[in-house]
Design a protein around this motif. Structure first.
Motif: not given
Ligand code: CNA
Length: 237
Positions: A22-24, A31-33, A187-189
């Motif tokens: 996921g975004a993490g 890129i911000l999550d 991972a990262g979700t």
């Molecule tokens: P989320 O809900 O924002 O969760 C992200 C998770 O990643 C959190 O639990 C953090 O603790 C964890 N995290 C953040 N950085 C790190 C790191 N460096 N190492 C380990 N863990 C980390 O994001 P999800 O993906 O779970 O949610 C789903 C959405 C977010 C999807 O629909 C995506 O399309 C959407 N999204 C995508 C992007 C992208 O494409 N880069 C960016 C932002 C949101």
């Protein structure tokens, strides 16, 4: 054996890893999550982000939708990080069979991964809703107001908005890959967005690894849990 050593050993003996991310995965590319304390959901907007990036809001208020989308959701000019690169290497080595991602940034492909199932689409693909003509992400970025095709139709990013359903074929391929995996790394979700999060239940084996900085609702379900940043872990794999 400590957790990292167990993870290394499992990776070494696997031939069919599926990575679900996921975004993490992309925060270390800049890129911000959504849900971290410094993520998009902690910023202030006129409406909650879930509302703005929903299908009904897109129909009701396309100007606002595209302003938000351009400013906050169009991750252009970013580079893959160590996690993307290690996953691409594993695929080349015949160790990993697929990446299933919720991300829309295209960074896995940019790192060299070939088999990537994008559950929520990609900002790199955009289509006219009237004639179907393809447009690159730069077209959306450089447009103002509501981006329009030469034919007058709205050019819509190929990303799955809230209230929209996932692409059935991508979903089926993801399930097939997960069901056939000998190891699964999640991972990262935050594992809170459905139906994507529910896919991990299709993994039938005993090597389900969860690597995430924060806790998730599936921590008790996994066989190995590492609460670490991905860069720390993947730089050692
Ligand atoms: P989320 O809900 O924002 O969760 C992200 C998770 O990643 C959190 O639990 C953090 O603790 C964890 N995290 C953040 N950085 C790190 C790191 N460096 N190492 C380990 N863990 C980390 O994001 P999800 O993906 O779970 O949610 C789903 C959405 C977010 C999807 O629909 C995506 O399309 C959407 N999204 C995508 C992007 C992208 O494409 N880069 C960016 C932002 C949101």
């Amino acid at each position: 054996m400590d957790k990292l050593e167990t993870l290394k050993a499992w990776v070494q003996e696997s031939k069919n890893i599926v990575f679900f991310g996921g975004a993490g995965v992309s925060t270390e590319s800049g890129i911000l999550d959504f849900r971290s304390v410094d993520g998009l959901y902690s910023q202030k907007f006129d409406y909650p982000p879930e509302t703005i990036i929903s299908h009904s809001f897109y129909l009701r208020n396309p100007e606002y939708f595209f302003r938000f989308y351009r400013e906050k959701m169009l991750p252009l000019g970013f580079e893959p990080n160590i996690t993307h690169r290690v996953l691409a290497r594993w695929e080349r080595e015949g160790r990993l069979s697929a990446v299933v991602t919720q991300n829309i940034d295209g960074l896995h492909q940019k790192a060299g991964s070939k088999k990537v199932y994008e559950l929520h689409g990609s900002v790199l693909r955009n289509y006219c809703t009237r004639c179907g003509k393809f447009y690159p992400a730069e077209f959306i970025k450089d447009s103002s107001g509501v981006p329009r095709c030469g034919c007058g139709g709205i050019v819509k990013p190929d990303v799955v908005l809230y209230e929209e359903s996932l692409d059935q074929r991508v979903l089926e391929k993801s399930v097939e890959a997960i069901a056939g995996a000998d190891m699964m790394i999640v991972a990262g979700t935050s594992l809170t967005v459905y139906p994507a999060a529910g896919l991990i239940r299709y993994y039938p084996g005993k090597k389900l690894v969860l690597i995430n900085r924060d806790e998730t609702p599936y921590d008790d379900y996994a066989n190995l849990v590492l609460h670490e940043t991905l860069g720390t872990v993947f730089s050692q794999l």
